[in-house]
Design a protein around this motif. Sequence first.
Motif, mmCIF file in Angstrom:
data_model
loop_
_atom_site.group_PDB
_atom_site.id
_atom_site.type_symbol
_atom_site.label_atom_id
_atom_site.label_comp_id
_atom_site.label_asym_id
_atom_site.label_seq_id
_atom_site.Cartn_x
_atom_site.Cartn_y
_atom_site.Cartn_z
ATOM 1 N N SER A 426 0.821 -1.222 0.000
ATOM 2 C CA SER A 426 0.000 0.000 0.000
ATOM 3 C C SER A 426 0.850 1.264 0.000
ATOM 4 O O SER A 426 0.501 2.252 -0.662
ATOM 5 C CB SER A 426 -0.917 0.019 1.226
ATOM 6 O OG SER A 426 -1.727 -1.124 1.273
ATOM 7 N N GLY A 452 -0.794 8.024 1.768
ATOM 8 C CA GLY A 452 -2.119 7.621 1.299
ATOM 9 C C GLY A 452 -2.328 6.120 1.330
ATOM 10 O O GLY A 452 -3.472 5.651 1.311
ATOM 11 N N PRO A 456 -4.241 4.601 5.702
ATOM 12 C CA PRO A 456 -5.432 3.734 5.615
ATOM 13 C C PRO A 456 -5.152 2.283 5.995
ATOM 14 O O PRO A 456 -5.979 1.647 6.655
ATOM 15 C CB PRO A 456 -5.829 3.838 4.135
ATOM 16 C CG PRO A 456 -5.269 5.129 3.677
ATOM 17 C CD PRO A 456 -3.997 5.315 4.434
ATOM 18 N N GLY A 459 -4.853 2.197 9.754
ATOM 19 C CA GLY A 459 -6.155 2.526 10.342
ATOM 20 C C GLY A 459 -7.160 1.397 10.203
ATOM 21 O O GLY A 459 -7.887 1.071 11.148
ATOM 22 N N LEU A 460 -7.192 0.771 9.027
ATOM 23 C CA LEU A 460 -8.132 -0.329 8.808
ATOM 24 C C LEU A 460 -7.772 -1.554 9.639
ATOM 25 O O LEU A 460 -8.659 -2.273 10.117
ATOM 26 C CB LEU A 460 -8.171 -0.689 7.319
ATOM 27 C CG LEU A 460 -8.797 0.370 6.406
ATOM 28 C CD1 LEU A 460 -8.686 -0.038 4.943
ATOM 29 C CD2 LEU A 460 -10.249 0.629 6.781
ATOM 30 N N PHE A 483 -14.289 -2.337 10.586
ATOM 31 C CA PHE A 483 -13.891 -2.803 9.253
ATOM 32 C C PHE A 483 -13.951 -4.331 9.265
ATOM 33 O O PHE A 483 -13.277 -4.970 10.077
ATOM 34 C CB PHE A 483 -12.476 -2.316 8.934
ATOM 35 C CG PHE A 483 -11.978 -2.710 7.574
ATOM 36 C CD1 PHE A 483 -12.561 -2.202 6.425
ATOM 37 C CD2 PHE A 483 -10.911 -3.600 7.437
ATOM 38 C CE1 PHE A 483 -12.102 -2.562 5.175
ATOM 39 C CE2 PHE A 483 -10.434 -3.963 6.191
ATOM 40 C CZ PHE A 483 -11.040 -3.451 5.044
ATOM 41 N N PRO A 488 -6.286 -5.486 4.998
ATOM 42 C CA PRO A 488 -6.802 -4.248 4.393
ATOM 43 C C PRO A 488 -6.384 -4.039 2.942
ATOM 44 O O PRO A 488 -6.740 -3.030 2.335
ATOM 45 C CB PRO A 488 -6.166 -3.168 5.276
ATOM 46 C CG PRO A 488 -4.843 -3.751 5.653
ATOM 47 C CD PRO A 488 -5.086 -5.235 5.821
ATOM 48 N N VAL A 491 -8.441 -2.504 -0.077
ATOM 49 C CA VAL A 491 -8.810 -1.089 0.024
ATOM 50 C C VAL A 491 -7.568 -0.199 0.018
ATOM 51 O O VAL A 491 -7.486 0.781 -0.736
ATOM 52 C CB VAL A 491 -9.631 -0.830 1.310
ATOM 53 C CG1 VAL A 491 -9.925 0.658 1.459
ATOM 54 C CG2 VAL A 491 -10.918 -1.633 1.285
ATOM 55 N N SER A 492 -6.574 -0.529 0.828
ATOM 56 C CA SER A 492 -5.430 0.367 1.019
ATOM 57 C C SER A 492 -4.469 0.395 -0.164
ATOM 58 O O SER A 492 -3.843 1.431 -0.427
ATOM 59 C CB SER A 492 -4.677 -0.016 2.294
ATOM 60 O OG SER A 492 -4.226 -1.353 2.235
ATOM 61 N N LEU A 495 -5.792 2.750 -2.756
ATOM 62 C CA LEU A 495 -5.719 4.104 -2.194
ATOM 63 C C LEU A 495 -4.304 4.677 -2.303
ATOM 64 O O LEU A 495 -4.132 5.870 -2.557
ATOM 65 C CB LEU A 495 -6.166 4.103 -0.731
ATOM 66 C CG LEU A 495 -7.676 4.005 -0.477
ATOM 67 C CD1 LEU A 495 -7.960 3.970 1.017
ATOM 68 C CD2 LEU A 495 -8.407 5.171 -1.139
#
Length: 530
Positions: A426, A452, A456, A459-460, A483, A488, A491-492, A495
């Motif tokens: 990520s 970015g 995330p 955090g996730l 979540f 993650p 998603v991450s 991102l």
Amino acid sequence: MTGEHQTLALFLFSGFVAVTLGITTWVSRRRRGSAEEFYAGGRLFSPMENGFAIAGDYMSAASFLGVTGLIALYGYDGLLYVVGFLVAWLVVLFLVAELVRNCGRFTLADVVAARMSERPVRIAVGTSSVTVSVLYLVAQMVGAGSLVALLLGRTSEAAQAWTVIGVGALMVIYVSLGGMRATTWIQIVKAVLLLSGTVALTVLVLLRFHGDFDRLLLAAAERSGHGRAFLAPGLKYGGNWTARLDFISLGLALVLGTAGLPHILSRFYTVPTARAARRSAVWSIGLIGGFYLMTIVLGLGAAAVVGTNAVRASNAAGNTAVPLLALDLGGGAGSTGGTVLFAIVAAVAFATILAVVAGLTLASSASVAHDLYASLRRPHGKARSEVAVARFAALGIGVVAIAIGLLARDLNIAYLVGLAFAVAASANLPVLLYSLFWRGFTTRGAVWAVYGGLIPALGLVALSPVVSGSPGSLFPGADFQYFPLQNPGIVSIPLGFLAGWLGTVTSDEVADEAKFAETEVRSLTGAGAV
């Protein structure tokens, strides 16, 4: 476990530790103390030596203990880790190995900073690299604790804690005294031991079933308690949309994460040329590929010989499947053969952990000293040697990894490594690929790409079932799970790429065409490479 097991295994543990400390001491007397020597071993290793060292660095406790445990518990679904870990090396070979060797010097940040404003880029990439390394270190600490828990009894939590602390202390010693040269030779020795032990166990499993792989599969399915479902997809990652998305997320993280792991990328700086880096990757793919094929046999063997319920009873996450398999193959508890084979396998697993933590600690301390310290140091402050700062950083990173490792000791090792891969894919991979291949990439884009993806991802994870809301989480008594996925990456990772693109297109900075051209020529031809 009997006193014989404990004595013999501890004797073998001590023997390996003594050998590796001897290597470290010998290297520390011969080293010149330069940054190139400490970070890259003088760039004097051959492709074969570096290939073995990469394999030793990559084949961690997550592979030997965690992956085999997941296969023993979940059958087909556990194979996802084997496929992901191996396919990832095609990304490394074709997109990363030569280009990173040509463009960088010691760390991942060197590649990105070559055409960007150095200070913000080095701070961002250095922070991300340290975070990934610490997450990976935690998995190794958990593996060490699981081994000792099996050896001394599940109630011996104090022994687990002291083992984690002892591994942390050893990794600081290895890195502080020996640097990259000692770490490399420790990893080579460990790779040879691990491959030898894995071959021996694989042969014994196949002999138990007279070389008939079909019989092994049927026995594993029968003793798993799940029947034919054990050999079909969906036991762990099936049934509902959350589990299926978790499957995709984990697959993305494993395949893309290796190309962003700091301790793997730093190994390509230890050879003299880009051609040698490519040949190192080819050597490592051969060794790692053979190893992962054998882990399939070991995981199924543990299910068939030991039984899934017995594996789960010993360690809920399956981390002790291989030592239990060795004990049974050698003749069972109380037998001389079982004692010897169990002790050898436990010692090899412990050697695996020590070698990997040395590589991780070196990579993260290099990021602290070469990237963060060099960027954050006051212009008129007293300058300290980067190597001295790296040694202090190794101590601090060791303390942090020990603390988190004590908290996460009940999680599966391969699963913890999957989180580290997700963060690497990520935060590190987007900025690396954009820097190498996008002509218009800017400093803002680089910083946004890192944060970015990093923020995330972390955090996730904090809001996922890994940390709270389930009996096997870090804090089982709390519930702030919002979540639903355990990994993650799905998603991450997008991102991270999206943030890098958005930061670039909204930036007022004009990309330096000359610097990109220089980087492109250097990455493809090696002209001007260190």
